[in-house]
Design a protein around this motif. Structure first.
Motif, mmCIF file in Angstrom:
data_model
loop_
_atom_site.group_PDB
_atom_site.id
_atom_site.type_symbol
_atom_site.label_atom_id
_atom_site.label_comp_id
_atom_site.label_asym_id
_atom_site.label_seq_id
_atom_site.Cartn_x
_atom_site.Cartn_y
_atom_site.Cartn_z
ATOM 1 N N VAL A 23 41.314 62.602 31.019
ATOM 2 C CA VAL A 23 42.317 63.045 30.052
ATOM 3 C C VAL A 23 41.806 64.370 29.503
ATOM 4 C CG1 VAL A 23 43.557 62.516 27.934
ATOM 5 C CG2 VAL A 23 42.893 60.653 29.477
ATOM 6 N N GLY A 24 42.363 65.470 30.020
ATOM 7 C CA GLY A 24 41.850 66.792 29.638
ATOM 8 C C GLY A 24 40.409 66.923 30.088
ATOM 9 N N ASP A 25 39.512 67.227 29.155
ATOM 10 C CA ASP A 25 38.084 67.336 29.462
ATOM 11 C C ASP A 25 37.330 66.044 29.173
ATOM 12 O OD1 ASP A 25 38.416 69.972 30.217
ATOM 13 O OD2 ASP A 25 38.021 70.741 28.201
ATOM 14 N N PHE A 26 38.028 64.980 28.922
ATOM 15 C CA PHE A 26 37.435 63.712 28.519
ATOM 16 C C PHE A 26 37.567 62.698 29.659
ATOM 17 C CE2 PHE A 26 37.926 59.545 26.370
ATOM 18 C CZ PHE A 26 36.691 59.484 25.744
ATOM 19 N N VAL A 27 36.514 61.930 29.902
ATOM 20 C CA VAL A 27 36.554 60.868 30.908
ATOM 21 C C VAL A 27 36.548 59.524 30.196
ATOM 22 C CG1 VAL A 27 35.374 59.784 32.852
ATOM 23 C CG2 VAL A 27 35.302 62.267 32.591
ATOM 24 N N MET A 28 37.592 58.747 30.446
ATOM 25 C CA MET A 28 37.650 57.390 29.895
ATOM 26 C C MET A 28 37.095 56.445 30.950
ATOM 27 S SD MET A 28 41.381 57.348 28.040
ATOM 28 C CE MET A 28 41.313 55.586 27.984
ATOM 29 N N GLU A 29 36.009 55.761 30.620
ATOM 30 C CA GLU A 29 35.359 54.884 31.590
ATOM 31 C C GLU A 29 36.228 53.686 31.952
ATOM 32 O OE1 GLU A 29 31.363 53.895 30.549
ATOM 33 O OE2 GLU A 29 30.884 55.970 30.032
ATOM 34 N N ASP A 30 36.994 53.193 30.997
ATOM 35 C CA ASP A 30 37.935 52.108 31.265
ATOM 36 C C ASP A 30 39.224 52.755 31.757
ATOM 37 O OD1 ASP A 30 39.651 49.966 31.333
ATOM 38 O OD2 ASP A 30 39.593 49.566 29.195
ATOM 39 N N GLY A 31 39.553 52.564 33.023
ATOM 40 C CA GLY A 31 40.715 53.217 33.606
ATOM 41 C C GLY A 31 42.046 52.574 33.270
ATOM 42 N N ALA A 32 42.037 51.581 32.399
ATOM 43 C CA ALA A 32 43.293 50.915 32.037
ATOM 44 C C ALA A 32 44.168 51.850 31.207
ATOM 45 C CB ALA A 32 43.012 49.641 31.252
ATOM 46 N N MET A 33 45.458 51.748 31.436
ATOM 47 C CA MET A 33 46.432 52.518 30.663
ATOM 48 C C MET A 33 47.450 51.548 30.088
ATOM 49 S SD MET A 33 47.394 55.779 32.980
ATOM 50 C CE MET A 33 46.935 55.349 34.642
ATOM 51 N N TYR A 34 48.037 51.939 28.987
ATOM 52 C CA TYR A 34 49.097 51.154 28.368
ATOM 53 C C TYR A 34 50.378 51.963 28.429
ATOM 54 C CZ TYR A 34 45.410 48.163 26.606
ATOM 55 O OH TYR A 34 44.345 47.312 26.514
ATOM 56 N N MET A 35 51.464 51.296 28.787
ATOM 57 C CA MET A 35 52.781 51.936 28.801
ATOM 58 C C MET A 35 53.660 51.228 27.800
ATOM 59 S SD MET A 35 53.714 52.805 32.718
ATOM 60 C CE MET A 35 55.141 53.694 32.140
ATOM 61 N N SER A 36 54.521 51.995 27.170
ATOM 62 C CA SER A 36 55.486 51.412 26.245
ATOM 63 C C SER A 36 56.869 51.477 26.877
ATOM 64 C CB SER A 36 55.469 52.140 24.903
ATOM 65 O OG SER A 36 55.914 53.470 25.056
ATOM 66 N N SER A 37 57.596 50.388 26.769
ATOM 67 C CA SER A 37 58.960 50.315 27.283
ATOM 68 C C SER A 37 59.870 49.901 26.141
ATOM 69 C CB SER A 37 59.072 49.269 28.389
ATOM 70 O OG SER A 37 58.201 49.549 29.440
ATOM 71 N N ARG A 38 60.901 50.690 25.903
ATOM 72 C CA ARG A 38 61.844 50.357 24.842
ATOM 73 C C ARG A 38 62.602 49.085 25.222
ATOM 74 N NH1 ARG A 38 66.148 54.740 23.000
ATOM 75 N NH2 ARG A 38 64.281 55.984 23.244
ATOM 76 N N ILE A 39 62.718 48.163 24.265
ATOM 77 C CA ILE A 39 63.437 46.912 24.519
ATOM 78 C C ILE A 39 64.486 46.701 23.441
ATOM 79 C CG2 ILE A 39 61.468 45.831 25.679
ATOM 80 C CD1 ILE A 39 61.143 44.139 23.078
#
Length: 110
Positions: free
Chosen positions: A58-74
């Protein structure tokens, strides 16, 4: 443990940036699920992760946990339907039972 998480969320009106995370039972699976309450919308949070270890840049940052969260409108009605159906089943046949919204979304149900 690192508390930084990557959230993929729609960019729209700045009102959507003021979000509160809450947990409700999923209407279909009856398991606790995280939702974000905004001023005008409700979003379901879904975790996307690789079964193998992974990292995300993410930019110049490395996130060791590769999990991502997505939001879906309900539609908020999906969260109320199980309580409405249960309330209908517990009332007398042929009669409708009035319930305040606070009772339908009470923490005891979730």
């Amino acid at each position: 443990s690192d508390s930084t998480r990557l959230l993929v969320h729609e960019i729209g009106d700045y009102k959507t940036m003021d979000l509160e995370c809450v947990s409700f039972n999923h209407p279909k699976y009856k398991e606790p699920t995280w939702y974000m309450l905004g001023r005008d919308h409700i979003y379901e949070l879904q975790k996307l992760e690789d079964e193998n270890e992974s990292s995300v840049f993410v930019g110049d940052f490395v996130m060791e946990d590769g999990a991502m969260y997505m939001s879906s409108r309900i539609d908020p009605l999906f969260l109320l339907l199980p309580s409405l159906i249960q309330n209908r089943i517990s009332s007398s046949p042929g009669k409708f039972c009035f319930s305040p919204i606070q009772q339908l979304i009470s923490p005891e149900e979730h």
